[in-house]
Scaffold this active site. Structure first.
Site, mmCIF file in Angstrom:
data_model
loop_
_atom_site.group_PDB
_atom_site.id
_atom_site.type_symbol
_atom_site.label_atom_id
_atom_site.label_comp_id
_atom_site.label_asym_id
_atom_site.label_seq_id
_atom_site.Cartn_x
_atom_site.Cartn_y
_atom_site.Cartn_z
ATOM 1 N N THR A 21 37.302 45.061 25.051
ATOM 2 C CA THR A 21 37.637 46.189 25.813
ATOM 3 C C THR A 21 36.593 46.616 26.947
ATOM 4 O OG1 THR A 21 39.178 46.970 24.311
ATOM 5 C CG2 THR A 21 38.233 48.605 25.756
ATOM 6 N N SER A 68 38.922 39.915 21.243
ATOM 7 C CA SER A 68 38.310 39.277 20.187
ATOM 8 C C SER A 68 39.084 39.267 18.980
ATOM 9 C CB SER A 68 37.088 40.264 19.710
ATOM 10 O OG SER A 68 37.469 41.451 18.758
ATOM 11 N N THR A 101 35.671 45.205 20.154
ATOM 12 C CA THR A 101 35.320 45.861 18.830
ATOM 13 C C THR A 101 36.341 45.239 17.464
ATOM 14 O OG1 THR A 101 37.067 47.343 19.145
ATOM 15 C CG2 THR A 101 35.085 47.945 19.840
ATOM 16 N N ASP A 102 37.453 44.345 17.794
ATOM 17 C CA ASP A 102 38.215 44.092 16.441
ATOM 18 C C ASP A 102 37.542 43.302 15.588
ATOM 19 O OD1 ASP A 102 40.129 46.031 17.112
ATOM 20 O OD2 ASP A 102 41.178 44.371 18.274
#
Ligand code: SIN
Length: 323
Positions: A21, A68, A101-102
């Site tokens: 993101t 990700s 972030t995932d």
């Protein structure tokens, strides 16, 4: 692709883009959700930060540009190779990796376990796309660069810098699907914080048993899956995995158990069958870090990364490290 924004005589930092993101764009109203991750290049993200060239010299490289959620072992192998390459350059003081972030916590723990340098690897990310009015990416990237350039960061291994805090790779986890302050470090707390440009460290990460591990070649990642224990878990998932005809064969299972690492009796029966067939089985908790066991503090996803590296080392005991 690699590009240098060069000013001689300043601390040099390698910045590797992988997507997420932080590099995402929204097509509609930038204050609304609905965007694509991994669109902008790392050079574009760096150009949003004012005055960078006054205090650092940047080497920017695009390693990937993905969401990700799609991270995998092959890309981890490549990323670790590029991190090692840059950290071997005598003039480079540290490396920053921009990421989604995932799966940030998995990549961070992987890079920490294979890290062989005194220089830091600093991962960062963002919860809001680069086109949002209140994008958090530029500040997070600036903070990550400040940590990478700070002499106190020597010896930290891989850390994550998000929302003004510095997190250990072992402890960090995404704990909110939507808040800007989306990461925590369980009961251990963060390693430190940034107050404006100043880096404050409160503690240093614990040593990792067995590390540094060799980086598996892209095609040599052992297959390890995660299964969840829950009401009614009957072990059918495990039996299906054991019967799967598609290579690579299952080498390990991590169980996200209930509470303190308990497992439904029927799932446990299937796991015993897996063990009898040579599959390594280890238990984490679906609640959070388990206390007092051999893998103290590891979530299921991180236990999986560690098990893969351990199994790869057994698979090729004499293989030279890729990094
Ligand atoms: C991703 O993990 O690549 C998308 C989500 C994010 O970065 O927040």
């Amino acid at each position: 692709m690699s590009a240098s924004l060069a000013v001689a005589g300043l601390p040099e930092i390698a910045v590797l883009g992988t997507g997420g993101t932080i590099a995402g764009t929204a097509t509609g109203d930038p204050s609304l959700p609905g965007y694509t991750a991994g669109v902008l290049g790392i050079g574009e993200l760096l150009h949003k930060i004012p005055s960078l060239s006054q205090w650092t010299r940047i080497h920017a490289e695009q390693v990937a540009n993905i969401d990700s959620k799609d991270m995998d072992g092959a890309l981890w192998s490549r990323l670790a190779g590029r991190v090692a390459h840059w950290l071997e350059q005598p003039q480079v003081v540290g490396c920053v990796v921009t990421h989604g972030t995932d799966t940030l916590e998995e990549t961070a723990y992987f890079l920490h376990l294979v890290h062989r340098s005194d220089k830091p690897v600093v991962l960062t990310a963002a919860m809001r796309p680069a086109t949002a009015l209140d994008a958090d990416g530029p500040q997070n990237l600036l903070d990550a660069l400040r940590v990478a350039a700070d002499p106190q960061a020597r010896g930290l291994g891989a850390v994550c810098v998000l929302h003004g805090r510095i997190h250990a790779a072992r402890d960090v986890a995404k704990i909110s699907t939507h808040a800007v302050d989306a990461f925590g470090s369980s009961e251990h707390g963060a390693l430190g914080e940034l107050i404006g440009p100043r880096v404050r460290l409160w503690r240093r990460p614990d040593a990792e048993p067995g590390a540094p591990f060799a980086v598996p070649a892209a095609s040599q990642w052992p297959r390890v899956d995660i299964v969840l224990s829950h009401a009614g878990a009957d072990g059918s998932v495990v039996r299906a995995l054991l019967a799967d005809p598609d290579p690579p064969a299952l080498r390990g299972l991590v169980v996200a158990g209930t509470g303190g690492g308990t497992v439904h009796a029927r799932l446990d029966a299937a796991l015993q069958q897996a063990k009898a067939q040579g599959v390594r089985v280890e238990v984490a908790s679906r609640v959070g870090p388990l206390r007092g066991d051999a893998f103290d503090g590891l979530s299921a996803v991180k236990l999986r990364v560690r098990m893969q590296l351990e199994l790869a080392a057994v698979q090729q005991p004499n293989a030279p490290p890729l990094v």
